[in-house]
Design a protein around this motif. Structure first.
Motif, PDB file in Angstrom:
ATOM      1  N   LEU A 181      -2.614   1.302  -7.635  1.00  0.00           N
ATOM      2  CA  LEU A 181      -2.751   0.862  -6.243  1.00  0.00           C
ATOM      3  C   LEU A 181      -1.408   0.898  -5.519  1.00  0.00           C
ATOM      4  N   ALA A 182      -0.366   0.452  -6.188  1.00  0.00           N
ATOM      5  CA  ALA A 182       0.964   0.488  -5.580  1.00  0.00           C
ATOM      6  C   ALA A 182       1.387   1.924  -5.281  1.00  0.00           C
ATOM      7  N   PHE A 183       1.087   2.839  -6.199  1.00  0.00           N
ATOM      8  CA  PHE A 183       1.430   4.229  -6.010  1.00  0.00           C
ATOM      9  C   PHE A 183       0.673   4.815  -4.825  1.00  0.00           C
ATOM     10  N   ILE A 184      -0.629   4.511  -4.719  1.00  0.00           N
ATOM     11  CA  ILE A 184      -1.444   5.018  -3.609  1.00  0.00           C
ATOM     12  C   ILE A 184      -0.949   4.468  -2.279  1.00  0.00           C
ATOM     13  N   LYS A 185      -0.644   3.157  -2.242  1.00  0.00           N
ATOM     14  CA  LYS A 185      -0.139   2.542  -1.005  1.00  0.00           C
ATOM     15  C   LYS A 185       1.170   3.211  -0.579  1.00  0.00           C
TER      16      LYS A 185
END
Length: 179
Positions: A171-175
């Motif tokens: 999720l952090a990578f996508i954000k």
């Protein structure tokens, strides 16, 4: 003359031949049965030194043959290797750990077969609880079952925590990529 008899109970001729071919050459005779009824009759008549039993059989299932063998003290001492391509079907009926017999998943290699046979021979010699000792054995088994389940729960909780951590990283990578 062969001094030891190995009974292979499997509805597949290919599996019966494969087991026969995988066994080391020695002083034994390989007997074959193609269904559970034939297999149980051979167990009673031939008194083999080892039983290789498929779990899914026609006419009488491997589960039913297994129950018959386990219900008779003179037969339950025969080393038993239960074979199946789907272990989950076996564990639905018989919970692990398999204390008095060995399980081998199909397809298997010669080394796995030999190890399963050795293990089955060791397990068959284990003392079994007598009828008088059954209540205490049952309660000991249930506390052991609880410990096994607790260990499995702890393992699953650790896996869930690990998956949550991986999900947070994704999720952090996508954000970050969306910025």
């Amino acid at each position: 003359m062969a001094t030891h008899k190995i009974l292979v109970i499997d509805d597949s001729r290919v599996i019966r031949m494969r087991v026969r071919d995988m066994l080391p050459q020695g002083n034994f005779e390989v007997l074959e049965a193609k269904d559970g009824v034939e297999g149980l009759n051979a167990i009673r008549e031939q008194r083999p030194n080892l039983i290789m039993l498929d779990f899914l059989l026609p006419r009488m299932s491997g589960w039913e043959v297994f129950q018959e063998v386990q219900a008779q003290p003179d037969l339950q001492r025969i080393p038993l290797v239960l074979m199946s391509g789907r272990k989950e079907e076996v564990t639905e009926k018989i919970t692990e750990p398999f204390e008095y017999f060995e399980f081998i998943q199909k397809p298997f290699e010669q080394k796995e077969l030999i190890e399963a046979i050795k293990s089955a021979m060791t397990k068959a010699r284990k003392p079994r609880p007598t009828a008088a000792a059954a209540p205490s054995a049952a309660s000991a088994g249930s506390s052991q079952d609880v410990q096994v389940l607790q260990a499995k729960v702890a393992k699953l909780e650790a896996e869930v925590a690990q998956l949550k951590g991986q999900l947070a990283k994704i999720l952090a990578f996508i954000k970050q990529k969306l910025r």
